[in-house]
Design a protein around this motif. Sequence first.
Motif, short mmCIF file in Angstrom:
data_model
loop_
_atom_site.label_atom_id
_atom_site.label_comp_id
_atom_site.label_asym_id
_atom_site.label_seq_id
_atom_site.Cartn_x
_atom_site.Cartn_y
_atom_site.Cartn_z
N ALA A 264 -4.10 6.43 26.31
CA ALA A 264 -4.56 5.05 26.29
C ALA A 264 -5.30 4.64 27.56
O ALA A 264 -4.87 4.96 28.67
N THR A 265 -6.39 3.93 27.37
CA THR A 265 -7.04 3.24 28.49
C THR A 265 -6.18 2.06 28.92
O THR A 265 -6.02 1.79 30.11
N LEU A 266 -5.62 1.36 27.93
CA LEU A 266 -4.83 0.16 28.17
C LEU A 266 -3.77 0.02 27.10
O LEU A 266 -4.05 0.25 25.91
N VAL A 267 -2.55 -0.34 27.49
CA VAL A 267 -1.51 -0.71 26.53
C VAL A 267 -1.19 -2.19 26.75
O VAL A 267 -1.20 -2.68 27.88
N THR A 268 -0.86 -2.90 25.66
CA THR A 268 -0.73 -4.36 25.73
C THR A 268 0.58 -4.86 25.10
O THR A 268 0.55 -5.63 24.14
N PRO A 269 1.73 -4.46 25.60
CA PRO A 269 2.99 -4.89 24.98
C PRO A 269 3.35 -6.34 25.30
O PRO A 269 3.05 -6.85 26.39
N ASN A 270 4.00 -6.99 24.33
CA ASN A 270 4.63 -8.27 24.64
C ASN A 270 6.03 -7.99 25.20
O ASN A 270 6.45 -6.84 25.31
N LEU A 271 6.76 -9.03 25.53
CA LEU A 271 8.03 -8.83 26.22
C LEU A 271 9.09 -8.19 25.34
O LEU A 271 9.93 -7.43 25.83
N ASP A 272 9.07 -8.48 24.04
CA ASP A 272 10.01 -7.82 23.12
C ASP A 272 9.73 -6.33 23.05
O ASP A 272 10.65 -5.50 23.01
N GLU A 273 8.45 -5.97 23.02
CA GLU A 273 8.06 -4.56 22.98
C GLU A 273 8.38 -3.85 24.29
O GLU A 273 8.78 -2.69 24.30
N VAL A 274 8.22 -4.57 25.42
CA VAL A 274 8.60 -4.00 26.72
C VAL A 274 10.07 -3.61 26.70
O VAL A 274 10.45 -2.52 27.16
#
Length: 279
Positions: A148-158
């Motif tokens: 990945a160039t960039l990953v974009t998790p929200n806090l639940d996914e974190v």
Amino acid sequence: MTFPPPLLPLPPPGTTPLRVLSIAGSDSGGGAGIQADLRTMALLGVHACVAVSAVTVQNTLGVKGFHEVPADVVAAQIEAVVTDIGVQAVKTGMLASSAIITAVAATWRRLAVTVPLVVDPVCASMHGDALLETSALDSLRGRLFPLATLVTPNLDEVRLLVGIDVVDVESQRAAAKALHALGPRWVLVKGGHLRSSDRSCDLLYDGASYHEFDSERLPGGNDHGGGDTLATAIACALAHGFSVPDAVGFGKRWVTECLRASYPLGHGHGPVSPLFRLS
């Protein structure tokens, strides 16, 4: 940080636009998933290509179920697009299973794709409905994140991915470091679910420097598809040649305007809307 303008240029009529591929699930309610990706891509002037990974049964109240597309069919869709049409950026959303994640990563490597890859690690819907098998988390971390160039998790996914409960700036930075250690070039830890603040601060990290993207927290609950819309807008900006920080800045402004233009739908959460561009 200076944010780019909130719109990307539309291609002149009759010219071939830039192409962005979304590998994600279909939302029968039209608010998130591929449907949200297509809306943003169209209104940002890129040609949208898709590889459907799953068909969900959902509406504004939640996900009632989903059916995975066979992994080899997902891989074949990617290959069909990349080898003929070509793409300038790729975004992933709901991938549903370890088999699909493995197939996406293997196809990426086999085709030697070199364009930016934005991974939105969709693990659960905004209602808490599971959208990724528990066994697939290891595949997501070990196979896709390193590409990945960039990953974009929200806090639940974190929390699911690295076991960190983000409650403040310090824990948000710790989460960014833990996620970056999994191999992506950049990590964006989104702060939209941190309801203790009246601001929404997303934190971008590249292993050395932090960049904060702060915006007002808009009232109302019509935010379905916000994560998909943000990741797709970032992918579109990357296709235009933006740097990652500038692409994230663009995406943040885009999704904020989409939240401002959101509308009620059904009996639950209505969708964010990019239709403001038409006004």
